[in-house]
Design a protein around this motif. Structure first.
Motif, PDB file in Angstrom:
ATOM      1  N   GLN A  77       0.813  -1.219   0.000  1.00 25.72           N
ATOM      2  CA  GLN A  77       0.000   0.000   0.000  1.00 25.72           C
ATOM      3  C   GLN A  77       0.851   1.276   0.000  1.00 25.72           C
ATOM      4  O   GLN A  77       0.420   2.317  -0.510  1.00 25.72           O
ATOM      5  CB  GLN A  77      -0.939  -0.002   1.215  1.00 25.72           C
ATOM      6  CG  GLN A  77      -2.034  -1.053   1.152  1.00 25.72           C
ATOM      7  CD  GLN A  77      -2.983  -0.843  -0.027  1.00 25.72           C
ATOM      8  OE1 GLN A  77      -3.266   0.294  -0.412  1.00 25.72           O
ATOM      9  NE2 GLN A  77      -3.464  -1.937  -0.597  1.00 25.72           N
ATOM     10  N   LYS A  78       2.045   1.199   0.565  1.00 26.56           N
ATOM     11  CA  LYS A  78       2.911   2.383   0.643  1.00 26.56           C
ATOM     12  C   LYS A  78       4.117   2.270  -0.299  1.00 26.56           C
ATOM     13  O   LYS A  78       5.042   3.086  -0.211  1.00 26.56           O
ATOM     14  CB  LYS A  78       3.416   2.560   2.085  1.00 26.56           C
ATOM     15  CG  LYS A  78       2.323   2.866   3.085  1.00 26.56           C
ATOM     16  CD  LYS A  78       1.704   4.237   2.843  1.00 26.56           C
ATOM     17  CE  LYS A  78       0.685   4.576   3.910  1.00 26.56           C
ATOM     18  NZ  LYS A  78       0.103   5.926   3.709  1.00 26.56           N
ATOM     19  N   GLU A 176      -1.069  -8.759  -3.476  1.00 29.88           N
ATOM     20  CA  GLU A 176      -1.297  -7.427  -2.911  1.00 29.88           C
ATOM     21  C   GLU A 176      -0.684  -6.348  -3.791  1.00 29.88           C
ATOM     22  O   GLU A 176      -1.269  -5.271  -3.968  1.00 29.88           O
ATOM     23  CB  GLU A 176      -0.716  -7.350  -1.490  1.00 29.88           C
ATOM     24  CG  GLU A 176      -1.523  -8.108  -0.454  1.00 29.88           C
ATOM     25  CD  GLU A 176      -2.951  -7.615  -0.370  1.00 29.88           C
ATOM     26  OE1 GLU A 176      -3.159  -6.382  -0.292  1.00 29.88           O
ATOM     27  OE2 GLU A 176      -3.870  -8.450  -0.369  1.00 29.88           O
ATOM     28  N   VAL A 180      -2.740  -3.276  -5.847  1.00 29.40           N
ATOM     29  CA  VAL A 180      -2.404  -1.844  -5.852  1.00 29.40           C
ATOM     30  C   VAL A 180      -2.261  -1.346  -7.288  1.00 29.40           C
ATOM     31  O   VAL A 180      -2.738  -0.261  -7.640  1.00 29.40           O
ATOM     32  CB  VAL A 180      -1.113  -1.589  -5.057  1.00 29.40           C
ATOM     33  CG1 VAL A 180      -0.655  -0.142  -5.219  1.00 29.40           C
ATOM     34  CG2 VAL A 180      -1.320  -1.910  -3.582  1.00 29.40           C
TER      35      VAL A 180
END
Length: 328
Positions: A77-78, A176, A180
């Motif tokens: 996510q980052k 994941e 994104v």
């Protein structure tokens, strides 16, 4: 069925190259059954005996893939925000350089491996679109006063053979990271010619001779068997296809190297904690860079895999190197 058989054959070949006993017909590959209790060990035991590095830590090969997966699952996510923070935005210039050196033309088929968030694929599609627009403008200028015959020929040619659409396939083992990337594509309205595939760089889920260009940016150092990933890159490329790898490498200037080491080990894990809430993952990423082969050694590995005309270009003093080679 044919694709499954080919994958099975490749697995058997790889196992034989590693001197690992292949199970007899009917034996279970999942359970790792042996050929004989006194002559061999189970596959799981053999795999446990082979070690590799996870950053500066020595771990069993079977454990590295799981740990790397967890790292990128944690930072997904980052990931893009951290790339900007860690490189002060310079990673964008490195990736732009990759595209300019690649110089893809309309119709090119790209496979971007370990490209979860889609940075390379987005740039590729944008670059190809700009090339298409440039070609259209050039054609318009050359046809300012066309004859009826020219117009007729132009229409008939378009009808008969419309130009092949360029395609970018983003392949990443981490769901994941792909998630994104898909979210970015949806938010920017980029969807045409773009697809997302869960796949392992060491065993790509594609047929032979499928792509014009294979890219892997800042991902190959996380692969357990780099030589195997290079063999897979060669396999899926068409004859004449190009392999391109953007990866952290060895800094050539001693002063810059000292500054870079101090920044990497003292600042990047701190940024990871502050921005992504994850010190350990970014400590691993820094260490993995130091364990990756230098420019000349990696060039030799690419040549050993079967690529020709292998070259590399140092970017930002060797902090990053762009390697490329061709399948003949």
């Amino acid at each position: 069925m044919a694709a499954s058989m080919r994958l099975l054959v490749r697995r058997v070949i790889r196992l034989s190259h590693r001197n690992v006993p292949v199970p007899a017909a009917g034996a279970s590959a999942r359970s790792g059954c042996c050929l004989g209790p006194s002559t061999c060990r189970c596959f799981s035991e053999a795999a446990e005996d082979r070690n590799t590095h996870f950053g500066f830590e020595t771990v069993p090969e079977t454990e590295k893939a799981k740990r790397v997966y967890k790292v990128f699952e944690n930072v997904a996510q980052k990931y893009d925000t951290m790339n900007d923070a860690m490189s002060l935005g310079i990673h964008r210039l490195w990736k732009d350089t990759l595209l300019h050196v690649m110089h893809p033309q309309p119709g090119a088929q790209l496979l971007d491996v370990a490209g979860g968030t889609g940075d390379i694929a987005f740039r590729f599609l944008e670059y190809v679109r700009s090339q298409q627009e440039r070609q259209k403008r050039r054609a318009t200028r050359s046809m300012q006063t066309p004859s009826w015959q020219d117009i007729s020929n132009n229409y008939s040619t378009e009808d008969e053979e419309g130009p092949q659409e360029s395609r970018a396939v983003v392949c990443d083992i981490n769901k994941e990271m792909l998630k994104v990337g898909k979210e970015k594509a949806e938010s920017t309205g980029v969807s045409a010619g773009l697809s997302w595939v869960v796949g392992d760089a060491e065993e790509l889920p594609f047929e032979d001779d499928q792509f014009d260009i294979y890219t892997i940016a800042f991902g190959i150092r996380n692969v357990t068997h780099i030589d195997q990933a290079l063999q897979e890159a060669l396999r899926v490329l068409k004859p004449g296809g190009r392999f391109m790898c953007l990866e952290f490498s060895k800094v050539t200037n001693p002063l810059l190297a000292r500054l870079y080491d101090a920044y990497s080990f003292q600042m990047i894990p701190v940024l990871g904690e502050v921005i992504a809430g994850d010190w350990k993952s970014y400590q691993y990423l820094v260490e993995s860079i130091r364990k990756f082969p230098d420019q000349e050694e990696f060039k030799c590995m690419i040549e050993d895999a079967g690529f020709y005309c292998v070259k590399y270009h140092n970017l930002t003093g060797g902090i990053v190197a762009l390697h490329s080679g061709f399948k003949l």
